[in-house]
Motif scaffolding. Structure first.
Motif, mmCIF file in Angstrom:
data_model
loop_
_atom_site.group_PDB
_atom_site.id
_atom_site.type_symbol
_atom_site.label_atom_id
_atom_site.label_comp_id
_atom_site.label_asym_id
_atom_site.label_seq_id
_atom_site.Cartn_x
_atom_site.Cartn_y
_atom_site.Cartn_z
ATOM 1 N N CYS A 144 -4.123 6.979 -13.837
ATOM 2 C CA CYS A 144 -4.601 8.137 -14.030
ATOM 3 C C CYS A 144 -3.754 9.379 -14.327
ATOM 4 O O CYS A 144 -3.612 10.340 -15.204
ATOM 5 N N ASN A 145 -2.781 9.336 -13.100
ATOM 6 C CA ASN A 145 -1.868 10.390 -13.130
ATOM 7 C C ASN A 145 -1.066 10.384 -14.218
ATOM 8 O O ASN A 145 -0.452 11.420 -14.782
ATOM 9 N N ASN A 197 1.011 -1.374 -0.053
ATOM 10 C CA ASN A 197 0.058 -0.028 -0.279
ATOM 11 C C ASN A 197 0.879 1.194 -0.110
ATOM 12 O O ASN A 197 0.317 2.174 -0.373
ATOM 13 N N GLU A 198 2.094 1.095 0.431
ATOM 14 C CA GLU A 198 2.961 2.326 0.472
ATOM 15 C C GLU A 198 3.955 2.460 -1.075
ATOM 16 O O GLU A 198 4.905 2.971 -0.747
ATOM 17 N N TYR A 199 3.499 1.475 -1.933
ATOM 18 C CA TYR A 199 4.264 1.415 -3.167
ATOM 19 C C TYR A 199 5.745 0.941 -2.919
ATOM 20 O O TYR A 199 6.877 1.074 -3.689
ATOM 21 N N LEU A 200 5.821 0.154 -1.828
ATOM 22 C CA LEU A 200 7.191 -0.439 -1.642
ATOM 23 C C LEU A 200 7.317 -1.878 -2.396
ATOM 24 O O LEU A 200 6.192 -2.802 -2.281
ATOM 25 N N VAL A 201 8.178 -2.273 -3.134
ATOM 26 C CA VAL A 201 8.672 -3.304 -3.697
ATOM 27 C C VAL A 201 8.810 -4.495 -2.797
ATOM 28 O O VAL A 201 9.745 -4.533 -2.019
ATOM 29 N N TRP A 206 -6.411 -0.839 -7.345
ATOM 30 C CA TRP A 206 -5.145 -0.414 -6.640
ATOM 31 C C TRP A 206 -4.378 0.333 -7.434
ATOM 32 O O TRP A 206 -3.161 0.907 -7.092
ATOM 33 N N ASN A 207 -4.558 0.219 -8.760
ATOM 34 C CA ASN A 207 -3.644 0.993 -9.765
ATOM 35 C C ASN A 207 -4.347 2.169 -10.582
ATOM 36 O O ASN A 207 -3.522 2.753 -11.370
ATOM 37 N N SER A 219 -2.130 -6.700 1.512
ATOM 38 C CA SER A 219 -2.054 -5.476 1.090
ATOM 39 C C SER A 219 -0.908 -5.221 -0.227
ATOM 40 O O SER A 219 -0.934 -4.059 -0.699
ATOM 41 N N VAL A 220 -0.626 -6.303 -0.538
ATOM 42 C CA VAL A 220 0.343 -6.538 -1.729
ATOM 43 C C VAL A 220 -0.680 -6.621 -3.082
ATOM 44 O O VAL A 220 -1.413 -7.584 -3.034
ATOM 45 N N HIS A 221 -0.135 -5.924 -4.084
ATOM 46 C CA HIS A 221 -1.059 -6.197 -5.610
ATOM 47 C C HIS A 221 0.128 -6.135 -6.734
ATOM 48 O O HIS A 221 1.299 -5.545 -6.530
#
Length: 301
Positions: A221-222, A113-117, A215-216, A197-199
């Motif tokens: 969008c950005n 969820n924090e964009y950590l690999v 989740w993406n 929380s991993v995707h």
């Protein structure tokens, strides 16, 4: 005054200046590492030689490339800020960042969820994580850090119950070999607490369709809005492009996921998302200036 009438030493100086300018613009450039996020690979304040040809030469004052090539996983590269405070500022005039490529176009990364690999151990032994331990063990750990020569390691957080420090995969491995068996040094975020929380996140590639999921959708969008230059917005976890609902999107550029070695430093894709191919400047090759003389001309890895 004609050039032919100038003294020889002035001609030589002019030619030398032009040569240096051309080499700097077309072949290599020097980068001063602006932050400590890439320790222990490179350190804040060091000057790094960057090859501008590594990913194809970017035409000066443009984002077009000659003989464009993709970066590889593990490359430490120099790139322009993908999310500047002034979005209308030309790419080549934006501030520069340096980081490690961990995802190339078409790759699938598992991010929390924090964009950590989450599969960080497969990327680099210098990738850091946060570890916690009891405050009563502080003196023992500090003494061992000093004994093993682990540099630039400061407390990342502390309280009555746990102290927190960041260590690379290699540093943690060495510490565990020397610490007493009853010394508890454990990852701050345990794997079993993260699994839900991993995707999976697909790194966009030119001409390849990427499906949209809750989740993406924000990242998609950005990226479409700021880099693909298409009107896009999110409503109820759904993506709309050009005013139409989109289950997927075919990107027009290649993108990368770039990280820092240190999880405390967020000047990477956790902050600004996917990095377009057009923003890459070049690959970091050698340390050319450093307070540590033993690191001079060391290859950046």
């Amino acid at each position: 005054m004609k050039l032919s009438r100038l003294p020889i030493w002035i001609k030589a100086a002019i030619i030398a200046a032009i040569t240096v300018l051309l080499v700097n613009v077309l072949a290599v450039t020097l980068c001063t590492v602006p932050f400590d996020g890439m320790e222990n690979s490179i350190y804040k304040g060091e000057k790094i030689l960057v090859s501008r040809w590594s990913y194809g030469l970017r035409v000066p004052f443009s984002t077009e490339r000659i003989l464009s090539k993709r970066a590889k996983v593990g490359d430490i590269l120099l790139f322009n800020n993908p999310s500047p405070s002034d979005p209308y500022r030309s790419v080549w005039r934006r501030e520069t960042f340096i980081g490690r490529c961990v995802g190339t176009p078409g790759d699938t990364l598992m991010l929390d969820n924090e964009y950590l690999v989450t599969n960080y151990k497969k990327i680099s032994p210098d990738m850091k994580m946060l570890y916690s331990y009891l405050p009563s063990a502080e003196d023992t750990l500090v003494a061992l850090i000093k004994h093993l020569g682990i540099k630039n390691n400061q407390l990342a957080g502390y309280g009555d119950k746990r102290f927190i420090r960041s260590f690379s995969v290699y540093e943690y491995y060495i510490l565990k070999k020397y610490l007493p068996k009853d010394f508890v040094l454990e990852p701050l975020v345990k794997e079993f607490n993260r699994i839900n929380s991993v995707h999976s996140f697909v790194i966009p590639a030119k001409g390849v369709k990427v499906d949209v999921y809750p989740w993406n959708v924000a990242l998609m969008c950005n990226t479409i809005l700021h880099h693909e230059k298409k009107p896009a917005y999110v409503r109820n976890d759904s993506l709309f492009v050009n005013g139409r609902y989109s289950k997927s999107y075919i990107f027009e550029d290649d993108y990368y996921w770039i990280t820092s070695n240190n999880p405390l430093n967020t000047c990477d894709s956790r902050l600004f998302g996917f990095v377009p191919q057009s923003h890459l400047i070049g690959k970091a090759e050698y340390v050319v200036m450093s307070p540590d003389r033993g690191r001079l001309f060391k290859k950046v890895e």
